[in-house]
Scaffold this active site. Structure first.
Site, PDB file in Angstrom:
ATOM      1  N   GLU A   1      42.082  24.700  72.679  1.00 49.90           N
ATOM      2  CA  GLU A   1      42.723  24.207  73.908  1.00 49.90           C
ATOM      3  C   GLU A   1      43.496  25.306  74.633  1.00 49.90           C
ATOM      4  OE1 GLU A   1      43.876  23.673  70.928  1.00 49.90           O
ATOM      5  OE2 GLU A   1      46.064  23.543  70.907  1.00 49.90           O
TER       6      GLU A   1
ATOM      7  N   HIS B   1      42.935  27.047  67.884  1.00 50.96           N
ATOM      8  CA  HIS B   1      43.361  26.210  69.008  1.00 50.96           C
ATOM      9  C   HIS B   1      42.478  26.455  70.243  1.00 50.96           C
ATOM     10  CE1 HIS B   1      47.128  24.293  67.562  1.00 50.96           C
ATOM     11  NE2 HIS B   1      47.101  25.295  66.712  1.00 50.96           N
TER      12      HIS B   1
ATOM     13  N   CYS C   1      43.699  22.277  64.240  1.00 48.17           N
ATOM     14  CA  CYS C   1      44.820  22.820  63.455  1.00 48.17           C
ATOM     15  C   CYS C   1      45.317  21.800  62.423  1.00 48.17           C
ATOM     16  CB  CYS C   1      45.933  23.320  64.373  1.00 48.17           C
ATOM     17  SG  CYS C   1      47.056  24.449  63.515  1.00 48.17           S
TER      18      CYS C   1
END
Ligand SMILES: [Mn+2]
Length: 238
Positions: A216, A214, A108
């Site tokens: 994650e 993202h 990001c």
């Protein structure tokens, strides 16, 4: 065998000067076989040099907008919050890490910071600076755990080596800025259906990948998101 140590840049709360990091970054790196450590924001050149030597790879995490001065612009009305302290630390860290040739993953803000640091620029605000006949919610209106748009992966790229047969992957999206002009030496390797650049890599570098989404938040449910972390940690083993 020791695990590769992955230094992760922290979030900076400019209201109270705290640093923090969402634990899902740490869990994703740990699940991929790495040992994550959160880096300090207040580190001078010498400390950053030592940290660069200490860690095997570096994750530039998500966060606020890179300051417009970094790419030669004035701040526009729809720009968001900035952290000059974080800009300084990450710009200097990136320079040192690249001199050392160690693997880099940008997420990001991370992809934007890398692109700006290497001489590219970004849209300060996608909705007010682009016109698309195919509007996509790059700030998705639901949980980050669910994907919201697709990314097409460039054939033969580092990213395609990660996503394998899937050339059209599902990603989440929580950014109002995006790469505009790609920095010299970087190549776009992932695109949203509206044409926005969602991933960058550096072909002549051991491992440098930036993604606008993202992973994650997706690594538990989406194999290619987990594979981004696995391939990154694997590159850090060398
Ligand atoms: Mn997006």
């Amino acid at each position: 065998m020791n695990k590769p140590v992955i230094g992760i840049t922290p979030s900076h709360n400019t209201e109270n000067d705290d640093i923090s990091l969402r634990p899902t970054y740490l869990r994703a790196i740990a699940a991929a076989g790495g040992l994550p450590v959160v880096l300090p924001l207040e580190a001078g050149s010498e400390d950053l040099r030592q940290l660069t030597a200490l860690c095997d790879g570096f994750l530039f995490s998500g966060g606020p907008d890179p300051h417009a001065f970094l790419f030669g612009e004035e701040t526009q009305v729809h720009c968001g919050n900035v952290s000059p302290a974080r800009d300084r630390m990450e710009m200097e860290l990136l320079t040192q890490v690249m001199e050392a040739g160690k693997p880099i993953l940008g997420i990001c803000r991370g992809i934007q910071l890398i692109n700006v640091a290497l001489g590219g620029d970004i849209y300060q605000d996608i909705p007010s600076q682009t016109e698309s006949l195919f509007p996509i919610a790059h700030s998705q209106p639901f949980s980050y755990a669910y994907p919201s748009h697709h990314v097409s992966v460039a054939e033969g790229s580092l990213l395609s080596g990660i996503t394998g047969d899937a050339s059209f992957i599902e990603v989440n999206s929580m950014h109002h800025q995006a790469v505009r002009t790609t920095a010299p030496g970087l190549i776009p390797c992932g695109f949203a259906p509206d044409g926005l650049i969602e991933a960058l890599e550096k072909p002549d570098y051991p491992f440098l990948l930036g993604v606008q989404w993202h992973p994650e938040y997706l690594w538990k449910t989406h194999g290619e998101a987990a594979e981004i972390f696995r391939q990154f940690v694997k590159a850090c083993r060398k």
